[in-house]
Design a protein around this motif. Structure first.
Motif, PDB file in Angstrom:
ATOM      1  N   VAL A  43      50.949  36.321  28.056  1.00 64.16           N
ATOM      2  CA  VAL A  43      49.551  36.485  27.644  1.00 64.16           C
ATOM      3  C   VAL A  43      49.283  35.652  26.387  1.00 64.16           C
ATOM      4  O   VAL A  43      48.274  34.959  26.289  1.00 64.16           O
ATOM      5  CB  VAL A  43      49.207  37.975  27.407  1.00 64.16           C
ATOM      6  CG1 VAL A  43      47.821  38.127  26.792  1.00 64.16           C
ATOM      7  CG2 VAL A  43      49.281  38.753  28.722  1.00 64.16           C
ATOM      8  N   GLY A  44      50.207  35.698  25.443  1.00 65.29           N
ATOM      9  CA  GLY A  44      50.043  34.996  24.169  1.00 65.29           C
ATOM     10  C   GLY A  44      49.974  33.489  24.297  1.00 65.29           C
ATOM     11  O   GLY A  44      49.268  32.826  23.537  1.00 65.29           O
ATOM     12  N   TYR A  45      50.716  32.939  25.240  1.00 67.54           N
ATOM     13  CA  TYR A  45      50.713  31.486  25.439  1.00 67.54           C
ATOM     14  C   TYR A  45      49.567  31.022  26.328  1.00 67.54           C
ATOM     15  O   TYR A  45      49.460  29.862  26.661  1.00 67.54           O
ATOM     16  CB  TYR A  45      52.039  31.009  26.032  1.00 67.54           C
ATOM     17  CG  TYR A  45      53.229  31.214  25.130  1.00 67.54           C
ATOM     18  CD1 TYR A  45      53.164  30.953  23.763  1.00 67.54           C
ATOM     19  CD2 TYR A  45      54.429  31.682  25.636  1.00 67.54           C
ATOM     20  CE1 TYR A  45      54.256  31.149  22.931  1.00 67.54           C
ATOM     21  CE2 TYR A  45      55.542  31.885  24.811  1.00 67.54           C
ATOM     22  CZ  TYR A  45      55.435  31.607  23.461  1.00 67.54           C
ATOM     23  OH  TYR A  45      56.523  31.819  22.645  1.00 67.54           O
ATOM     24  N   GLY A  46      48.726  31.939  26.723  1.00 63.73           N
ATOM     25  CA  GLY A  46      47.555  31.587  27.521  1.00 63.73           C
ATOM     26  C   GLY A  46      47.825  31.369  28.995  1.00 63.73           C
ATOM     27  O   GLY A  46      46.950  30.930  29.730  1.00 63.73           O
ATOM     28  N   LYS A  47      49.035  31.682  29.450  1.00 68.05           N
ATOM     29  CA  LYS A  47      49.342  31.519  30.873  1.00 68.05           C
ATOM     30  C   LYS A  47      48.682  32.609  31.703  1.00 68.05           C
ATOM     31  O   LYS A  47      48.519  32.468  32.901  1.00 68.05           O
ATOM     32  CB  LYS A  47      50.850  31.537  31.107  1.00 68.05           C
ATOM     33  CG  LYS A  47      51.563  30.332  30.529  1.00 68.05           C
ATOM     34  CD  LYS A  47      53.033  30.355  30.851  1.00 68.05           C
ATOM     35  CE  LYS A  47      53.685  29.104  30.299  1.00 68.05           C
ATOM     36  NZ  LYS A  47      55.088  28.988  30.679  1.00 68.05           N
ATOM     37  N   VAL A  48      48.331  33.719  31.040  1.00 64.81           N
ATOM     38  CA  VAL A  48      47.695  34.850  31.704  1.00 64.81           C
ATOM     39  C   VAL A  48      46.484  35.254  30.886  1.00 64.81           C
ATOM     40  O   VAL A  48      46.595  35.496  29.687  1.00 64.81           O
ATOM     41  CB  VAL A  48      48.675  36.047  31.808  1.00 64.81           C
ATOM     42  CG1 VAL A  48      47.994  37.253  32.418  1.00 64.81           C
ATOM     43  CG2 VAL A  48      49.906  35.662  32.622  1.00 64.81           C
ATOM     44  N   ASN A  67      47.844  34.909  39.735  1.00 62.20           N
ATOM     45  CA  ASN A  67      48.296  34.094  38.611  1.00 62.20           C
ATOM     46  C   ASN A  67      49.734  33.681  38.896  1.00 62.20           C
ATOM     47  O   ASN A  67      50.626  34.536  38.968  1.00 62.20           O
ATOM     48  CB  ASN A  67      48.200  34.894  37.304  1.00 62.20           C
ATOM     49  CG  ASN A  67      48.673  34.086  36.109  1.00 62.20           C
ATOM     50  OD1 ASN A  67      49.849  33.781  35.990  1.00 62.20           O
ATOM     51  ND2 ASN A  67      47.735  33.748  35.241  1.00 62.20           N
ATOM     52  N   ALA A  68      49.958  32.382  39.055  1.00 58.89           N
ATOM     53  CA  ALA A  68      51.270  31.884  39.483  1.00 58.89           C
ATOM     54  C   ALA A  68      52.394  32.266  38.524  1.00 58.89           C
ATOM     55  O   ALA A  68      53.468  32.701  38.960  1.00 58.89           O
ATOM     56  CB  ALA A  68      51.224  30.367  39.658  1.00 58.89           C
ATOM     57  N   ALA A  69      52.168  32.137  37.224  1.00 60.06           N
ATOM     58  CA  ALA A  69      53.219  32.451  36.247  1.00 60.06           C
ATOM     59  C   ALA A  69      53.556  33.942  36.275  1.00 60.06           C
ATOM     60  O   ALA A  69      54.732  34.328  36.249  1.00 60.06           O
ATOM     61  CB  ALA A  69      52.782  32.029  34.844  1.00 60.06           C
ATOM     62  N   LEU A  70      52.541  34.767  36.357  1.00 63.49           N
ATOM     63  CA  LEU A  70      52.739  36.218  36.375  1.00 63.49           C
ATOM     64  C   LEU A  70      53.372  36.661  37.695  1.00 63.49           C
ATOM     65  O   LEU A  70      54.238  37.541  37.716  1.00 63.49           O
ATOM     66  CB  LEU A  70      51.388  36.906  36.165  1.00 63.49           C
ATOM     67  CG  LEU A  70      51.393  38.348  35.696  1.00 63.49           C
ATOM     68  CD1 LEU A  70      52.165  38.511  34.397  1.00 63.49           C
ATOM     69  CD2 LEU A  70      49.960  38.830  35.502  1.00 63.49           C
ATOM     70  N   LYS A  71      52.958  36.037  38.771  1.00 61.03           N
ATOM     71  CA  LYS A  71      53.505  36.337  40.096  1.00 61.03           C
ATOM     72  C   LYS A  71      55.010  36.014  40.129  1.00 61.03           C
ATOM     73  O   LYS A  71      55.816  36.803  40.616  1.00 61.03           O
ATOM     74  CB  LYS A  71      52.737  35.512  41.137  1.00 61.03           C
ATOM     75  CG  LYS A  71      53.048  35.826  42.561  1.00 61.03           C
ATOM     76  CD  LYS A  71      52.136  35.010  43.474  1.00 61.03           C
ATOM     77  CE  LYS A  71      52.543  35.159  44.908  1.00 61.03           C
ATOM     78  NZ  LYS A  71      51.676  34.441  45.826  1.00 61.03           N
ATOM     79  N   ASP A  72      55.371  34.877  39.576  1.00 57.99           N
ATOM     80  CA  ASP A  72      56.768  34.456  39.501  1.00 57.99           C
ATOM     81  C   ASP A  72      57.570  35.448  38.647  1.00 57.99           C
ATOM     82  O   ASP A  72      58.656  35.873  39.032  1.00 57.99           O
ATOM     83  CB  ASP A  72      56.853  33.040  38.917  1.00 57.99           C
ATOM     84  CG  ASP A  72      58.273  32.527  38.846  1.00 57.99           C
ATOM     85  OD1 ASP A  72      58.966  32.534  39.890  1.00 57.99           O
ATOM     86  OD2 ASP A  72      58.704  32.120  37.739  1.00 57.99           O
ATOM     87  N   TRP A  73      57.009  35.820  37.496  1.00 59.47           N
ATOM     88  CA  TRP A  73      57.678  36.775  36.608  1.00 59.47           C
ATOM     89  C   TRP A  73      57.855  38.120  37.297  1.00 59.47           C
ATOM     90  O   TRP A  73      58.915  38.741  37.196  1.00 59.47           O
ATOM     91  CB  TRP A  73      56.874  36.911  35.308  1.00 59.47           C
ATOM     92  CG  TRP A  73      57.439  37.896  34.358  1.00 59.47           C
ATOM     93  CD1 TRP A  73      58.561  37.755  33.583  1.00 59.47           C
ATOM     94  CD2 TRP A  73      56.926  39.203  34.075  1.00 59.47           C
ATOM     95  NE1 TRP A  73      58.762  38.901  32.839  1.00 59.47           N
ATOM     96  CE2 TRP A  73      57.773  39.801  33.115  1.00 59.47           C
ATOM     97  CE3 TRP A  73      55.815  39.920  34.531  1.00 59.47           C
ATOM     98  CZ2 TRP A  73      57.548  41.072  32.619  1.00 59.47           C
ATOM     99  CZ3 TRP A  73      55.593  41.189  34.031  1.00 59.47           C
ATOM    100  CH2 TRP A  73      56.453  41.758  33.086  1.00 59.47           C
ATOM    101  N   ALA A  74      56.842  38.572  38.003  1.00 59.78           N
ATOM    102  CA  ALA A  74      56.924  39.853  38.719  1.00 59.78           C
ATOM    103  C   ALA A  74      58.074  39.814  39.733  1.00 59.78           C
ATOM    104  O   ALA A  74      58.853  40.773  39.837  1.00 59.78           O
ATOM    105  CB  ALA A  74      55.602  40.170  39.417  1.00 59.78           C
ATOM    106  N   GLY A  75      58.181  38.725  40.460  1.00 56.20           N
ATOM    107  CA  GLY A  75      59.258  38.588  41.448  1.00 56.20           C
ATOM    108  C   GLY A  75      60.635  38.585  40.814  1.00 56.20           C
ATOM    109  O   GLY A  75      61.580  39.186  41.342  1.00 56.20           O
ATOM    110  N   LYS A  76      60.767  37.922  39.658  1.00 49.54           N
ATOM    111  CA  LYS A  76      62.057  37.856  38.971  1.00 49.54           C
ATOM    112  C   LYS A  76      62.432  39.193  38.329  1.00 49.54           C
ATOM    113  O   LYS A  76      63.608  39.482  38.146  1.00 49.54           O
ATOM    114  CB  LYS A  76      62.021  36.770  37.892  1.00 49.54           C
ATOM    115  CG  LYS A  76      62.025  35.367  38.456  1.00 49.54           C
ATOM    116  CD  LYS A  76      61.944  34.333  37.352  1.00 49.54           C
ATOM    117  CE  LYS A  76      61.932  32.928  37.930  1.00 49.54           C
ATOM    118  NZ  LYS A  76      61.691  31.908  36.907  1.00 49.54           N
ATOM    119  N   THR A  77      61.438  40.003  37.994  1.00 50.58           N
ATOM    120  CA  THR A  77      61.680  41.292  37.323  1.00 50.58           C
ATOM    121  C   THR A  77      61.992  42.405  38.318  1.00 50.58           C
ATOM    122  O   THR A  77      62.650  43.389  37.967  1.00 50.58           O
ATOM    123  CB  THR A  77      60.440  41.654  36.465  1.00 50.58           C
ATOM    124  OG1 THR A  77      60.151  40.559  35.587  1.00 50.58           O
ATOM    125  CG2 THR A  77      60.665  42.904  35.642  1.00 50.58           C
TER     126      THR A  77
END
Length: 183
Positions: A89-94, A149-159
């Motif tokens: 969120v802080g880096y503006g990706k989300v 959101n691609a970055a968040l979607k990727d993070w969700a999958g990795k988590t």
């Protein structure tokens, strides 16, 4: 009764953002397998992490040996996911707002844990951990599958693998003989 059903249906159909926010709040989206909005996902994850960390800090003090061990892992892992989410969120990706405090539902559970001891604490803590991780696995699965959101979607999958492991651990709480203090 019929008016209530019609009114509820109208609210759900009023717009995708409203329907998903209401759906996440009521659990309908989870039941139907609907992907949460990015804003809902971020809010739910942030609140879940805050609850996991705070309830686990209590378990480190009040829990039995099994709960203390589990709680240490939860504090470590959920502090990490909380930091990762804040960075996204802080880096503006989300584009989303992180909540600053627990919602009323999680706060009341935390308050109940603060007042509980011994077997009452264990029973509530164990139950809350299982249901919280069931909810988290569902939330992350749905976002990883269809999030926008691609970055968040990727993070969700990795988590997800870690959350599934947490759920398995939570389901084992209370099954092993108690070794710690039972106040």
């Amino acid at each position: 009764m019929k008016r209530t059903i019609i009114a509820f249906a109208c609210v759900l159909l009023a717009g995708p953002a409203l329907a998903q926010s209401l759906g996440e709040k009521t659990g309908i989206n989870s039941t139907l397998g609907v992907t949460p909005t990015t804003a809902d996902f971020v809010k739910e994850v942030a609140v879940s992490d805050m609850f996991e960390i705070e309830s686990s800090k209590l378990a480190e003090q009040k829990g039995n040996a099994q709960e203390k061990s589990f709680a240490q892992q939860m504090v470590t892992d959920h502090t990490k996911t909380s930091s990762e989410l804040k960075a996204l969120v802080g880096y503006g990706k989300v584009q989303a707002t992180l909540p600053a405090a627990l919602d009323s539902s999680h706060q009341s559970k935390l308050d109940k844990l603060k007042g509980a001891t011994g077997k009452d604490f264990s029973s509530d803590f164990d139950s809350y951990q299982t249901s919280a991780h069931e909810d988290a696995v569902s939330l992350f699965e749905r976002y990883a599958k269809g999030g926008d959101n691609a970055a968040l979607k990727d993070w969700a999958g990795k988590t997800l693998p870690a959350l599934r492991h947490h759920l398995e651990m939570a389901q084992e709480l209370g099954k092993a003989p108690s070794v710690g203090p039972s106040k």
